[in-house]
Design a protein around this motif. Structure first.
Motif, PDB file in Angstrom:
ATOM      1  N   PHE A 190      -6.282  -1.417  -2.198  1.00 35.74           N
ATOM      2  CA  PHE A 190      -6.848   0.060  -2.137  1.00 35.74           C
ATOM      3  C   PHE A 190      -8.670  -0.295  -3.361  1.00 35.74           C
ATOM      4  O   PHE A 190      -8.891  -1.095  -3.748  1.00 35.74           O
ATOM      5  CB  PHE A 190      -6.144   1.762  -2.744  1.00 35.74           C
ATOM      6  CG  PHE A 190      -6.177   1.262  -4.290  1.00 35.74           C
ATOM      7  CD1 PHE A 190      -6.974   2.288  -4.548  1.00 35.74           C
ATOM      8  CD2 PHE A 190      -5.252   0.500  -4.817  1.00 35.74           C
ATOM      9  CE1 PHE A 190      -6.620   2.357  -6.277  1.00 35.74           C
ATOM     10  CE2 PHE A 190      -5.705   0.437  -6.466  1.00 35.74           C
ATOM     11  CZ  PHE A 190      -5.505   1.613  -6.826  1.00 35.74           C
ATOM     12  N   GLY A 240       1.012  -1.521  -0.200  1.00 39.19           N
ATOM     13  CA  GLY A 240      -0.092  -0.266   0.322  1.00 39.19           C
ATOM     14  C   GLY A 240       0.786   1.503   0.206  1.00 39.19           C
ATOM     15  O   GLY A 240       0.248   2.139   0.028  1.00 39.19           O
ATOM     16  N   MET A 295      -3.060  -1.393   7.553  1.00 37.14           N
ATOM     17  CA  MET A 295      -3.111  -1.809   5.400  1.00 37.14           C
ATOM     18  C   MET A 295      -2.898  -2.695   4.836  1.00 37.14           C
ATOM     19  O   MET A 295      -1.966  -3.277   5.942  1.00 37.14           O
ATOM     20  CB  MET A 295      -1.953  -0.496   5.283  1.00 37.14           C
ATOM     21  CG  MET A 295      -1.967  -0.312   3.949  1.00 37.14           C
ATOM     22  SD  MET A 295      -1.874   1.346   3.330  1.00 37.14           S
ATOM     23  CE  MET A 295      -0.121   0.902   3.663  1.00 37.14           C
ATOM     24  N   ARG A 339      -7.314   3.199   1.135  1.00 41.08           N
ATOM     25  CA  ARG A 339      -6.690   2.003   1.451  1.00 41.08           C
ATOM     26  C   ARG A 339      -7.235   1.399   2.153  1.00 41.08           C
ATOM     27  O   ARG A 339      -7.609   1.694   2.842  1.00 41.08           O
ATOM     28  CB  ARG A 339      -5.499   2.610   1.843  1.00 41.08           C
ATOM     29  CG  ARG A 339      -4.044   2.914   0.877  1.00 41.08           C
ATOM     30  CD  ARG A 339      -3.624   3.566   0.395  1.00 41.08           C
ATOM     31  NE  ARG A 339      -2.803   3.654  -0.320  1.00 41.08           N
ATOM     32  CZ  ARG A 339      -2.257   5.230  -0.949  1.00 41.08           C
ATOM     33  NH1 ARG A 339      -2.976   6.058  -1.127  1.00 41.08           N
ATOM     34  NH2 ARG A 339      -0.718   5.141  -1.250  1.00 41.08           N
TER      35      ARG A 339
END
Length: 614
Positions: A148, A83, A286, A160
């Motif tokens: 994402f 990410g 993330m 994200r």
């Protein structure tokens, strides 16, 4: 401290940042990359085998749950590496995805394999044996995963994928139940507040009035004239006025001032606040997920079409997912992919017969210890990269890395205990003549403190930075835990050649500029360090020579030479005479006692011996 140091080296290679700025028309949203950074620090500290380190980042979410090298949360957190790519400007979804995957492949190639794979996006690689088909064979793997999404109808809004992760799927399920309850409670509160807003306002006003009027009057008449008492009287007047208005509104509109459902409001609010606190205590991370980016042309897991001349608007034939043939094992099962193929990619990268993964990491370790790698271009082992100066040594180090269970610490220990590493950086004259660039490591390279090490060293002398403990790493004050911003990078890190978070930085360059010298002479960080060191030494000793010795030992780890003692005396006397002249000229606030020691400490902080490792 070990993990913090080596994590910084790794983060240079993956575009680590905590933001992704865009123009006013786009919104990439906020995302939490700090858990990934902390996972990298922890991995180096506990000497997570490098093959597991790679596998968890490539496919941590797909590794079986019985894996003992990482918890459930750590496996997913490790995938946050993907990410960190940029989300570009524009309203073309397919181009946003194509450029995002291209940066992911750039990190995969340069960081793990030491190859410039992204050069083959538009055509066959001009120098290395990687074809355009092989680029899209790898791209299909990353097109079949996503980190994402486009939450709305416009491609200009991106988010994200983030989750609040716990240590097991069972705990995650219980947490999801708690999140669902929080959503239900919040909805119930919102419904009550919307339906009975006037009654609730009246109830709150009367509750606050009762609380205020229950307080006793101050016995001292003078106290009653104070600002605090006046504010209390003013607030009572406001509440009574509000109560009157609400009562009049109730009489006119005939709404129920005390509906039974209102009794549920306080316990619901209490429950909501408790649940929200518990939910917010679990950090967002993330994470990568199987499946393509929703609402794009690539609608399901599978192979990707080749983009003719790299144009995403001109798709060509479909390319089976797989790995570059030049690196594949003869007769192997490299192309038998399931799901997105990331799990097989992780297995392939960490095979003991993969010719690059271990060599690239062994070379990086050598580079960070010696200042330059055996391959001087650590992220390009291809034809345009520098050939290894000692290919047999690089092979040996790679074999040792694998043989010692991919232990980074074991390889570092072996290199640092070697006679090559223990050389001085001051060479004999014939060594300079024979090998001026030191390509054959006949002496130690002189290394300057990098930006983070310089900042941490200065702050350590002021007491802000201390040794990091396992349970309080982010609180250690180290520069690694500063905000890593692409939008507003810290001035000091940029000035002293810190890593640009927009780029993959396999090796930092050392520049020398006038602005660096001006920073050391004038920045409040350096000036404060000089003052703190001087005040500490002044309090520790009365004798001038003893103070000089203590300062040298504190800053350089050695006593001063006789010549340096004489030079220190001259500098201190000059600083005192300068201050005497300023006092004689009528200047105020001149410290002629501690001031010269501040100047002396500042001079040593600006010296090469403080900034360089010999």
């Amino acid at each position: 401290d070990f993990g913090i140091r080596w994590a910084r080296h790794w983060l240079d290679n993956v575009r680590y940042a905590q933001d992704d700025p865009t123009c006013a028309a786009n919104n990439n949203g906020a995302f939490s990359s700090a858990p990934y950074r902390d996972w990298v620090v922890d991995s180096f500290n506990r000497d997570l085998p490098y093959d597991a380190f790679v596998r968890l980042q490539v496919a941590g979410d797909l590794i079986p749950q019985d894996n003992r090298q990482a918890t459930y949360a750590e496996r997913l957190t490790a995938t946050g590496i993907w990410g960190l790519a940029h989300l570009i400007e524009g309203n073309d979804r397919e181009k946003v995805v194509a450029d995002f995957v291209d940066e992911q492949l750039d990190v995969l190639g340069r960081t793990f394999l030491g190859l410039t794979i992204s050069c083959a996006r538009c055509h066959d690689h001009k120098f290395d044996p990687i074809t355009q088909e092989e680029y899209y064979a790898l791209a299909g793997i990353f097109y079949s995963s996503h980190i994402f999404t486009f939450p709305g109808s416009s491609a200009r809004t991106r988010r994200r994928v983030q989750q609040r992760l716990l240590e097991s799927p069972a705990a995650q399920l219980a947490f999801a139940t708690k999140q669902a309850r929080l959503k239900t409670v919040s909805a119930a509160i919102k419904a009550i507040e919307k339906q009975h807003a006037p009654a609730l306002a009246l109830k709150n006003v009367r509750r606050e009035l009762a609380a205020i009027t229950r307080r006793e009057l101050p016995p001292d008449p003078e106290t009653r004239q104070g600002n605090q008492w006046k504010e209390r009287v003013k607030r009572v007047q406001e509440l009574r006025q509000k109560e009157t208005e609400l009562v009049q509104d109730q009489q006119q509109k005939n709404w129920d001032p005390n509906p039974p459902v209102l009794q549920q409001h306080p316990p619901l609010v209490t429950e909501r606040d408790r649940l929200k606190k518990e939910v917010d205590a679990v950090p967002l991370r993330m994470v990568m997920q199987e499946g393509p980016v929703p609402n794009t042309r690539h609608q399901q897991i599978g192979d990707l079409r080749l983009f003719l001349r790299g144009n995403h608007l001109d798709p060509g034939p479909r390319v089976p997912r797989g790995f570059p043939a030049v690196l594949a094992s003869p007769g192997g099962d490299d192309n038998e992919l399931t799901g997105s193929g990331r799990l097989q990619l992780a297995d392939w990268l960490t095979r003991t017969d993969n010719p690059l993964t271990a060599r690239v990491m062994a070379n990086r370790i050598w580079q960070h210890l010696f200042g330059v790698g055996i391959v001087a271009t650590p992220s390009n082992f291809g034809k345009l990269g520098q050939p290894p100066t000692h290919p047999e040594l690089l092979d040996l180090l790679a074999i040792r890395l694998v043989k010692h269970n991919w232990s980074v610490k074991a390889l570092i220990r072996e290199i640092m205990t070697s006679s090559t590493y223990r050389q001085t950086s001051i060479p004999p004259a014939d060594s300079l003549r024979r090998d001026p660039e030191n390509r054959h490591f006949g002496r130690m390279h002189r290394k300057r403190l990098d930006a983070e090490a310089l900042k941490d060293t200065l702050l350590s002398h002021t007491g802000v930075v201390g040794r990091a403990t396992a349970d309080r790493l982010p609180q250690s004050g180290r520069a690694l835990y500063d905000k890593a911003s692409r939008d507003k990078p810290p001035t000091m890190l940029g000035l002293f050649d810190g890593a640009d978070p927009d780029l993959v930085v396999p090796r930092r360059e050392d520049s020398t500029s006038a602005t660096q010298a001006l920073f050391m002479l004038n920045n409040p960080l350096t000036l404060k360090t000089a003052v703190v060191v001087a005040e500490h030494i002044i309090g520790a000793a009365e004798n001038e020579q003893t103070r000089v010795v203590l300062i040298y030992q504190l800053l350089f780890g050695r006593p001063p030479s006789h010549q340096e003692q004489l030079l220190a005396t001259d500098l201190l006397n000059h600083a005192r005479s300068t201050r005497q002249r300023l006092i004689a000229a009528g200047q105020q606030d001149v410290d002629r006692f501690a001031g010269p020691w501040h100047d002396f400490c500042l001079g040593l902080l600006c010296s090469n011996e403080f900034l360089y490792l010999d």
